[in-house]
Design an enzyme around this catalytic site. Structure first.
Site, PDB file in Angstrom:
ATOM      1  CD  GLU A   1      -1.728   3.972   8.149  1.00  0.00           C
ATOM      2  OE1 GLU A   1      -1.475   4.407   9.292  1.00  0.00           O
ATOM      3  OE2 GLU A   1      -1.946   4.702   7.163  1.00  0.00           O
TER       4      GLU A   1
ATOM      5  CE1 TYR B   1       0.152   2.683  13.529  1.00  0.00           C
ATOM      6  CE2 TYR B   1      -1.856   3.786  12.811  1.00  0.00           C
ATOM      7  CZ  TYR B   1      -0.606   3.256  12.528  1.00  0.00           C
ATOM      8  OH  TYR B   1      -0.125   3.283  11.243  1.00  0.00           O
TER       9      TYR B   1
ATOM     10  NE  ARG C   1      -3.290   2.538   2.677  1.00  0.00           N
ATOM     11  CZ  ARG C   1      -3.355   3.349   3.735  1.00  0.00           C
ATOM     12  NH1 ARG C   1      -2.777   3.017   4.869  1.00  0.00           N
ATOM     13  NH2 ARG C   1      -3.995   4.490   3.661  1.00  0.00           N
TER      14      ARG C   1
ATOM     15  CD  GLU D   1      -5.386   7.518  10.028  1.00  0.00           C
ATOM     16  OE1 GLU D   1      -5.033   8.619  10.478  1.00  0.00           O
ATOM     17  OE2 GLU D   1      -4.929   6.447  10.427  1.00  0.00           O
TER      18      GLU D   1
ATOM     19  CG  ASN E   1      -5.148   3.235   8.855  1.00  0.00           C
ATOM     20  OD1 ASN E   1      -5.161   2.250   8.123  1.00  0.00           O
ATOM     21  ND2 ASN E   1      -4.827   4.444   8.426  1.00  0.00           N
TER      22      ASN E   1
ATOM     23  CG  HIS F   1      -1.561   8.875   3.441  1.00  0.00           C
ATOM     24  ND1 HIS F   1      -1.645   7.510   3.661  1.00  0.00           N
ATOM     25  CD2 HIS F   1      -1.212   9.403   4.631  1.00  0.00           C
ATOM     26  CE1 HIS F   1      -1.348   7.245   4.926  1.00  0.00           C
ATOM     27  NE2 HIS F   1      -1.074   8.380   5.537  1.00  0.00           N
TER      28      HIS F   1
HETATM   29  C1  FCB Z   1      -1.661   7.226  10.775  1.00  0.00           C
HETATM   30  C2  FCB Z   1      -1.252   7.745   9.412  1.00  0.00           C
HETATM   31  C3  FCB Z   1       0.087   7.257   8.933  1.00  0.00           C
HETATM   32  C4  FCB Z   1       1.093   7.188  10.054  1.00  0.00           C
HETATM   33  C5  FCB Z   1       0.531   6.489  11.261  1.00  0.00           C
HETATM   34  C6  FCB Z   1       1.492   6.346  12.417  1.00  0.00           C
HETATM   35  O1  FCB Z   1      -2.584   8.090  11.346  1.00  0.00           O
HETATM   36  O2  FCB Z   1      -2.216   7.384   8.466  1.00  0.00           O
HETATM   37  O3  FCB Z   1       0.497   8.068   7.876  1.00  0.00           O
HETATM   38  O4  FCB Z   1       1.593   8.428  10.340  1.00  0.00           O
HETATM   39  O5  FCB Z   1      -0.622   7.140  11.705  1.00  0.00           O
END
Ligand code: FCB
Length: 473
Positions: free
Chosen positions: A370, A302, A84, A173, A300, A128
């Site tokens: 992500e 985290y 990607r 995002e 995405n 992006h």
């Molecule tokens: C996300 C973004 C990506 C990267 C990660 C850590 O929000 O999409 O570009 O910076 O965080």
């Protein structure tokens, strides 16, 4: 619960499950003024004092524009099914309008061919976050016209690359492009406007809908959008914190998910934004456009977020958006945090995915577009980076993903963020997310332990996948 995550072969994913790696143009390409590329909002933002850590810019970044062949070799040796990347709008359409820039298009043409020759399926993100500055100067995402420009830009790419790229992600995002870009100002273009952020969120979705239409007309087989919905918990049991969660839920999740997947605008928008949510930027027919069926939704993930009610920091009603609900990342005490300060809570990933499935019965298949962690990587005496914390993060999040899939969530693939250490937006180069280290002085690439761990996991998965059932990637 799945068995403990030990070896690289754990956990078992279904045949046909895709493994990938992800990057984004401004974070890796560099070559900011080469071959006709014009500034994006991020080039401008980086040059404003105090915006980005250490005054960093993406001028050189990982110099991927010149080193993409080497990076494709890294991807090939990693064994991923798919890669990607994102396309820089100011590189392929420098004025943000009018014809494409042949040299900019040539770059993505070469990259695509290089990937295909290495047996890797390209997955292209159209946006992006690097809006051409020329379009920002004309109002950016605050104005509806930008959505139309985005459709024209999409057409240029579908015409040029649609014969070889099957998977397209319209936006990455949009929460960040709207609420961070035009609300809190922590991302480019750095505006702090309540109404501007709301209009931007809507126009981004309109742009998405128009781009989907263009891609469908061009016969694209696999079209989706990438979102970053959040798992939100109240900091305390107080009514105020619970109300704050509902407002945060509107901003972080519902404003995008509801029009895309449920055909309506978010239920609590009045409570969240008051008169700012007057809908004056909406037109008849927008919901149908935005809600057109998708082949997948990219997620995405985290970390989870804890929300507490805090007084609005800015007394000016024009900037009173729910971005003033402080999203403190203090999920629970005692959990490890990455160098972003983000708590590591893999179970919240499972909850997010199962929650989406519950809330949206017509949810298309998901792709995890992500997931990864920034760690304090240090080279050992032999030059190797033994990033055990990142390996543990990836292992535990893949296990959490497998848990969600066992509970019935339809997930088709996973992209690790990121292939390379890169420009981490407002944090500059201070945060390293790569499974490959980049030395920013020499631009040398060094695979970390996490790269080898992920490679072994992919190999192991493929060994168990009967040859005749090798997936269409
Ligand atoms: C996300 C973004 C990506 C990267 C990660 C850590 O929000 O999409 O570009 O910076 O965080």
């Amino acid at each position: 619960m799945s068995p403990p995550a030990d070896g690289p072969g754990f956990p078992r994913f279904p045949d046909g499950f895709l493994f990938g790696a992800a990057t984004a143009a401004y974070q890796i390409e560099g070559a900011h003024d080469e071959d006709g590329r014009t500034p994006s909002v991020w080039d401008t933002y980086c040059r404003e004092p105090g915006r980005v850590a250490d005054g960093a810019t993406g001028d050189v970044a990982c110099d991927h524009y010149h080193r993409y062949r080497e990076d494709v070799v890294l991807l090939r040796d990693l064994g991923v099914d798919t890669y990607r990347f994102s396309i820089a709008w100011p590189r392929v359409q420098p004025d943000g309008t009018g014809p494409g820039n042949p040299k900019g298009l040539d770059f993505y043409d070469r990259l695509t061919d290089e990937l295909l020759a290495a047996g890797i399926a390209p997955a292209a993100t159209l946006y992006h976050w690097d809006l051409p500055q020329t379009l920002e100067d004309r109002g950016g995402w605050r104005v509806r016209e930008t959505a139309g420009r985005f459709a024209d830009y999409t057409r240029i790419l579908a015409d040029r690359l649609g014969d070889r790229i099957g998977r397209w992600i319209t936006l990455n995002e949009p929460f960040c492009s709207s609420f961070a870009g035009y609300g809190s100002g922590s991302h480019a273009p750095g505006a702090r406007e309540g109404r501007g952020a709301l209009a931007a969120a809507h126009h981004l979705l309109v742009g998405h809908g128009l781009a989907v239409r263009v891609l469908r007309e061009a016969g694209a087989p696999d079209v989706g959008i990438t979102l970053n919905p959040d798992v939100l918990l109240p900091a305390t049991d107080s009514d105020a914190d619970r109300d704050a969660v509902r407002r945060a839920q509107t901003v972080h999740n519902d404003v995008f998910l509801d029009p895309l997947l449920a055909g309506h605008y978010p239920e609590h928008e009045r409570e969240t934004w008051g008169g700012l949510a007057d809908g004056s930027y909406r037109r008849d027919g927008d919901l149908e456009l935005i809600g057109a069926p998708l082949d997948f939704v990219g997620i995405n993930y985290y970390r989870p977020i804890t929300v507490s009610d805090v007084p609005f920091r800015d007394p000016d009603p024009a900037t009173r958006t729910a971005v003033d609900i402080r999203a403190e990342e203090s999920w629970c005490d005692g959990v490890r945090r990455t160098t972003m300060g983000w708590p590591v809570v893999p179970g919240a990933f499972t909850d997010l995915l199962t929650g989406l499935r519950r809330r949206y019965p017509g949810l298309p298949p998901l792709l995890i577009t992500e997931n990864g962690s920034a760690e304090d990587d240090r080279a050992d005496g032999d030059g190797q980076i033994r990033d055990a914390d990142r390996v543990a993060y990836l292992r535990d999040h893949l296990a959490a993903l497998a848990d969600a899939m066992e509970q019935g969530v339809d997930v088709r693939g996973y992209y690790v963020w990121s292939l390379l250490d890169n420009f981490e937006w407002a944090r500059g180069y201070s945060k390293r997310f790569g499974i490959v280290r980049v030395d920013y002085d020499t631009l040398e690439r060094t695979p970390k332990d996490s790269y080898r761990w992920y490679r072994d996991l992919i190999t192991d998965h493929r060994d168990r996948t009967p040859a005749q059932e090798q997936p269409h990637r």
